[in-house]
Enzyme design. Structure first.
Site, PDB file in Angstrom:
ATOM      1  N   MET A  30       0.848  -1.197   0.000  1.00  0.00           N
ATOM      2  CA  MET A  30       0.000   0.000   0.000  1.00  0.00           C
ATOM      3  C   MET A  30       0.888   1.252   0.000  1.00  0.00           C
ATOM      4  O   MET A  30       0.423   2.343   0.325  1.00  0.00           O
ATOM      5  CB  MET A  30      -0.936  -0.013   1.201  1.00  0.00           C
ATOM      6  CG  MET A  30      -1.888  -1.208   1.159  1.00  0.00           C
ATOM      7  SD  MET A  30      -3.432  -0.965   2.040  1.00  0.00           S
ATOM      8  CE  MET A  30      -2.847  -0.669   3.678  1.00  0.00           C
ATOM      9  N   GLY A  31       2.164   1.078  -0.362  1.00  0.00           N
ATOM     10  CA  GLY A  31       3.045   2.226  -0.504  1.00  0.00           C
ATOM     11  C   GLY A  31       3.584   2.752   0.814  1.00  0.00           C
ATOM     12  O   GLY A  31       3.526   2.078   1.838  1.00  0.00           O
ATOM     13  N   LEU A  33       6.744   3.159   1.372  1.00  0.00           N
ATOM     14  CA  LEU A  33       7.617   1.996   1.520  1.00  0.00           C
ATOM     15  C   LEU A  33       8.740   2.228   2.528  1.00  0.00           C
ATOM     16  O   LEU A  33       9.250   3.335   2.683  1.00  0.00           O
ATOM     17  CB  LEU A  33       8.219   1.645   0.158  1.00  0.00           C
ATOM     18  CG  LEU A  33       7.186   1.365  -0.940  1.00  0.00           C
ATOM     19  CD1 LEU A  33       7.890   1.073  -2.268  1.00  0.00           C
ATOM     20  CD2 LEU A  33       6.266   0.223  -0.567  1.00  0.00           C
ATOM     21  N   HIS A  34       9.097   1.141   3.196  1.00  0.00           N
ATOM     22  CA  HIS A  34      10.231   1.156   4.136  1.00  0.00           C
ATOM     23  C   HIS A  34      11.069  -0.092   3.888  1.00  0.00           C
ATOM     24  O   HIS A  34      10.751  -0.903   2.993  1.00  0.00           O
ATOM     25  CB  HIS A  34       9.730   1.248   5.582  1.00  0.00           C
ATOM     26  CG  HIS A  34       8.677   0.242   5.924  1.00  0.00           C
ATOM     27  ND1 HIS A  34       8.926  -1.112   5.981  1.00  0.00           N
ATOM     28  CD2 HIS A  34       7.349   0.387   6.200  1.00  0.00           C
ATOM     29  CE1 HIS A  34       7.814  -1.755   6.300  1.00  0.00           C
ATOM     30  NE2 HIS A  34       6.834  -0.869   6.431  1.00  0.00           N
ATOM     31  N   GLY A  36      11.224  -2.837   5.266  1.00  0.00           N
ATOM     32  CA  GLY A  36      10.492  -4.105   5.329  1.00  0.00           C
ATOM     33  C   GLY A  36       9.926  -4.489   3.961  1.00  0.00           C
ATOM     34  O   GLY A  36      10.011  -5.638   3.537  1.00  0.00           O
ATOM     35  N   HIS A  37       9.358  -3.492   3.262  1.00  0.00           N
ATOM     36  CA  HIS A  37       8.827  -3.782   1.918  1.00  0.00           C
ATOM     37  C   HIS A  37       9.964  -4.211   0.989  1.00  0.00           C
ATOM     38  O   HIS A  37       9.828  -5.144   0.207  1.00  0.00           O
ATOM     39  CB  HIS A  37       8.168  -2.526   1.321  1.00  0.00           C
ATOM     40  CG  HIS A  37       6.938  -2.072   2.040  1.00  0.00           C
ATOM     41  ND1 HIS A  37       6.905  -0.914   2.794  1.00  0.00           N
ATOM     42  CD2 HIS A  37       5.703  -2.615   2.123  1.00  0.00           C
ATOM     43  CE1 HIS A  37       5.688  -0.755   3.293  1.00  0.00           C
ATOM     44  NE2 HIS A  37       4.942  -1.776   2.913  1.00  0.00           N
ATOM     45  N   MET A 185       8.790  -2.452  11.755  1.00  0.00           N
ATOM     46  CA  MET A 185       8.594  -1.381  10.770  1.00  0.00           C
ATOM     47  C   MET A 185       7.179  -1.444  10.222  1.00  0.00           C
ATOM     48  O   MET A 185       6.655  -2.524   9.938  1.00  0.00           O
ATOM     49  CB  MET A 185       9.593  -1.517   9.636  1.00  0.00           C
ATOM     50  CG  MET A 185      10.963  -1.073  10.045  1.00  0.00           C
ATOM     51  SD  MET A 185      12.007  -0.818   8.605  1.00  0.00           S
ATOM     52  CE  MET A 185      13.536  -0.469   9.452  1.00  0.00           C
ATOM     53  N   SER A 186       6.571  -0.279  10.095  1.00  0.00           N
ATOM     54  CA  SER A 186       5.207  -0.180   9.581  1.00  0.00           C
ATOM     55  C   SER A 186       5.013   1.230   9.048  1.00  0.00           C
ATOM     56  O   SER A 186       5.528   2.192   9.639  1.00  0.00           O
ATOM     57  CB  SER A 186       4.221  -0.425  10.734  1.00  0.00           C
ATOM     58  OG  SER A 186       2.934   0.035  10.373  1.00  0.00           O
ATOM     59  N   ARG A 188       2.489   2.849   9.322  1.00  0.00           N
ATOM     60  CA  ARG A 188       1.707   3.569  10.341  1.00  0.00           C
ATOM     61  C   ARG A 188       2.585   4.118  11.463  1.00  0.00           C
ATOM     62  O   ARG A 188       2.102   4.947  12.246  1.00  0.00           O
ATOM     63  CB  ARG A 188       0.614   2.657  10.911  1.00  0.00           C
ATOM     64  CG  ARG A 188      -0.505   2.404   9.924  1.00  0.00           C
ATOM     65  CD  ARG A 188      -1.674   1.682  10.558  1.00  0.00           C
ATOM     66  NE  ARG A 188      -2.844   1.693   9.696  1.00  0.00           N
ATOM     67  CZ  ARG A 188      -3.250   0.673   8.935  1.00  0.00           C
ATOM     68  NH1 ARG A 188      -2.578  -0.454   8.925  1.00  0.00           N
ATOM     69  NH2 ARG A 188      -4.332   0.781   8.186  1.00  0.00           N
TER      70      ARG A 188
HETATM   71  O1  PAF Z   1      -0.158  -5.724   3.671  1.00  0.00           O
HETATM   72  C1  PAF Z   1      -0.570  -4.824   2.916  1.00  0.00           C
HETATM   73  O2  PAF Z   1       0.105  -3.831   2.646  1.00  0.00           O
HETATM   74  C2  PAF Z   1      -1.959  -4.979   2.295  1.00  0.00           C
HETATM   75  O3  PAF Z   1      -2.836  -5.589   3.155  1.00  0.00           O
HETATM   76  C3  PAF Z   1      -1.924  -5.704   0.937  1.00  0.00           C
HETATM   77  C4  PAF Z   1      -1.436  -7.129   1.062  1.00  0.00           C
HETATM   78  C5  PAF Z   1      -1.036  -4.940  -0.030  1.00  0.00           C
HETATM   79  C6  PAF Z   1      -3.343  -5.734   0.344  1.00  0.00           C
HETATM   80  O4  PAF Z   1      -3.847  -4.464   0.163  1.00  0.00           O
END
Ligand code: PAF
Length: 281
Positions: A30-31, A33-34, A36-37, A185-186, A188
């Site tokens: 969901m963008g 990004l950090h 973790g992504h 990391m999140s 949020r």
């Molecule tokens: O974990 C997330 O960022 C979301 O739940 C996902 C898997 C991209 C679905 O919208």
């Protein structure tokens, strides 16, 4: 890096890559990004992918009416730069109308694992997640898709859906990436004030206390949950939602300490809700 905003553009890029013998990895996000992504891009590569698609889509269907959809953090330029330097091949950036055209009437609903904890507290959340993830799987048609274990219940829901609906994708899960003080990391975390940020690692400390108790031979679910809650209560201003011992596959109360276990927690710090977990093998 190709930026694709239509389903056709992603499918064409993926089909061309596949025709050249590439193995497609997919990281849905969901963008905002950090690290973790970005670690999930590596997880997909480690699982054998050599052509990586990342999607950024803040999925309205997985947010409840009183949740943070409208203020969810966004940073498209920063995200693009990070994905470029990670060597990502395609960034899929759909608008809401592309994912949910007028008249869209189908929802994917997983039962059992989706019901307790997050499912109970966030009605409709996992229906939204399962629906968008299945749509993204059908759009990208990747060989491998990577998800982070911080969202342990989400991983279990997606695993269940893939198994139940025979979705032809291999799932790969990445360990939680943490800040220096243990905070998971999140995106949020960006909501936290300085004072709240200082309190937030208490969730991790509580989970670690549970982990240590199990390592010391305490095999009593109520006792471990009580201990974790007591540890959390040492940090004032952090509000318990749940801290539980759970079976990571069924998301039911564990009956056997010889099987893998999950210590899972959710708390509120100010207006921000944080989740974390520890897996015990
Ligand atoms: O974990 C997330 O960022 C979301 O739940 C996902 C898997 C991209 C679905 O919208």
């Amino acid at each position: 890096m190709l930026i694709a905003s239509t389903i056709e553009a992603v499918r064409e890029a993926v089909a061309t890559a596949r025709a050249h013998g590439r193995k497609i990895g997919f990281v849905p996000t969901m963008g905002f990004l950090h690290a973790g992504h970005l670690s999930l891009v590596q997880v997909a590569r480690d699982a054998g992918a050599d052509f990586i698609v990342v999607s950024i889509f803040v999925n309205p269907r997985q947010f409840g009416p009183n949740e943070d959809f409208s203020r969810y953090p966004r940073d498209e330029a920063g995200d693009r730069a990070q994905l470029e330097s990670a060597g990502v091949d395609v960034l899929f950036l759909p608008q809401v109308e592309v994912m949910y055209p007028a008249g869209a009437a189908t929802t994917v609903s997983v039962s059992s694992v989706a019901k307790p904890l997050e499912g109970e507290r966030r009605p409709g959340h996992f229906d939204g997640v399962a629906t968008v993830v299945l749509k993204l799987f059908n759009i990208v048609q990747a060989d491998i898709a990577a998800f982070g274990r911080k969202d342990a219940q989400q991983c279990a829901v997606i695993e269940r859906m893939v198994r139940d609906l025979d979705v032809p994708v291999q799932l790969a899960f990445g360990d939680t990436t943490r800040e220096h003080d243990g905070l998971a990391m999140s995106s949020r975390n960006s909501y936290l004030s300085e004072e709240e940020r200082a309190k937030a690692p208490a969730l991790r400390r509580a989970l670690r206390a549970g982990e240590e108790a199990i390592a010391h031979g305490i095999h009593d679910v109520d006792g471990i949950e009580h201990l974790m809650q007591k540890m959390l209560a040492e940090t004032p201003g952090i509000v318990l939602d749940y801290l539980v011992v759970i079976d990571p596959e069924t998301f039911e109360r564990p009956v056997d300490f010889a099987r893998p276990l999950l210590l899972a927690g959710a708390v509120r710090v100010g207006k921000t809700r944080l989740i974390d977990n520890v897996r015990i093998r």
